[in-house]
Structures are given as structure tokens and as C-alpha cells.
Design a protein around this motif. Structure first.
Motif, mmCIF file in Angstrom:
data_model
loop_
_atom_site.group_PDB
_atom_site.id
_atom_site.type_symbol
_atom_site.label_atom_id
_atom_site.label_comp_id
_atom_site.label_asym_id
_atom_site.label_seq_id
_atom_site.Cartn_x
_atom_site.Cartn_y
_atom_site.Cartn_z
ATOM 1 N N GLU A 51 0.844 -1.037 -0.027
ATOM 2 C CA GLU A 51 -0.043 -0.096 0.058
ATOM 3 C C GLU A 51 0.933 1.337 -0.069
ATOM 4 N N ARG A 55 -2.469 5.700 1.674
ATOM 5 C CA ARG A 55 -3.723 4.529 1.599
ATOM 6 C C ARG A 55 -3.931 3.948 2.950
ATOM 7 N N GLU A 58 -5.276 6.077 5.392
ATOM 8 C CA GLU A 58 -6.605 6.274 5.133
ATOM 9 C C GLU A 58 -7.434 5.047 5.777
ATOM 10 N N ARG A 94 -15.143 9.302 1.119
ATOM 11 C CA ARG A 94 -14.184 8.260 1.361
ATOM 12 C C ARG A 94 -14.715 7.087 2.009
ATOM 13 N N HIS A 98 -15.022 3.473 -0.037
ATOM 14 C CA HIS A 98 -14.403 2.261 0.870
ATOM 15 C C HIS A 98 -15.346 1.298 1.279
#
Length: 116
Positions: A51, A55, A58, A94, A98
């Protein structure tokens, strides 16, 4: 995530991210904790974890947000701020991207599932 085969500098960065995810974190700030340049850190981080640092950060924030939404009655805006999102609208965007649902809808589904 298993960290035994991970470079000690990256392991240190993972710990730092987990301890400070609610703060404004940048690649240069995290890299400084590891003693690496930002570009070297970002490259090594991705090679070691799969990653990007952004990322991973997050994902940590969103995972903690899910816990707060499930186990507290805090408003979505408070949850967003508690996990490091200054803009609740961006947090919702977000979170939905996700998790497939808005924070409110996700909370309602979890509540129904727990009551059933």
C-alpha cells in the motif's frame, strides 16, 4: 497484519501511523520518524506493505471510524474529526467509496444486525 518480515524502519512507521492517525500526517513527517527521505520512504513502504503510505493511513482512519460508528452514538461529524478527517463531507465520500455505504447508513445496518 504480520510485521515480522518487514524492515524495522517501516515497522516503526506503521506504529507511528497507528498511534497518530488522527493527526495531520504527511509522508515527509512519517518519513522523518524513520530517518528516510520522503521518496525513499514511500517506495520502501509500498514495497514492504503493498500500500502507499497515504492509503494505509486512510484505511487506519476508516477502520477506526467503523468502530466508533458501531460502538458509540457520536455524530458522524465528530467521528470524522476523531479519526483525522477535518472535512466531514470528504470523510463521508471516502467512507462510502471504501465501504459501499454512507457512515449513517452503515451505522444503521450494524445496529439492525446487532439487534436481530
Amino acid at each position: 497484519r504480520e510485521t515480522s518480515g518487514i524492515d524495522s524502519r517501516i515497522r516503526r512507521s506503521l506504529d507511528f501511523i497507528c498511534e497518530h492517525f488522527a493527526e495531520p500526517l504527511t509522508v515527509p513527517r512519517i518519513a522523518a520518524q524513520c530517518g528516510l527521505s520522503p521518496s525513499r520512504f514511500a517506495h520502501l513502504f509500498r514495497a514492504q506493505t503493498g500500500e502507499t503510505p497515504q492509503r494505509y493511513l486512510e484505511l487506519q482512519r476508516l477502520n477506526r471510524a467503523r468502530q466508533l460508528l458501531e460502538f458509540t452514538q457520536e455524530p458522524v461529524t465528530a467521528v470524522a474529526r476523531a479519526v483525522g478527517f477535518e472535512n466531514p463531507f470528504y470523510f463521508t465520500l471516502r467512507f462510502k467509496r471504501h465501504g459501499g455505504a454512507s457512515p449513517r447508513a452503515w451505522r444503521q445496518r450494524r445496529h439492525v444486525a446487532r439487534v436481530s
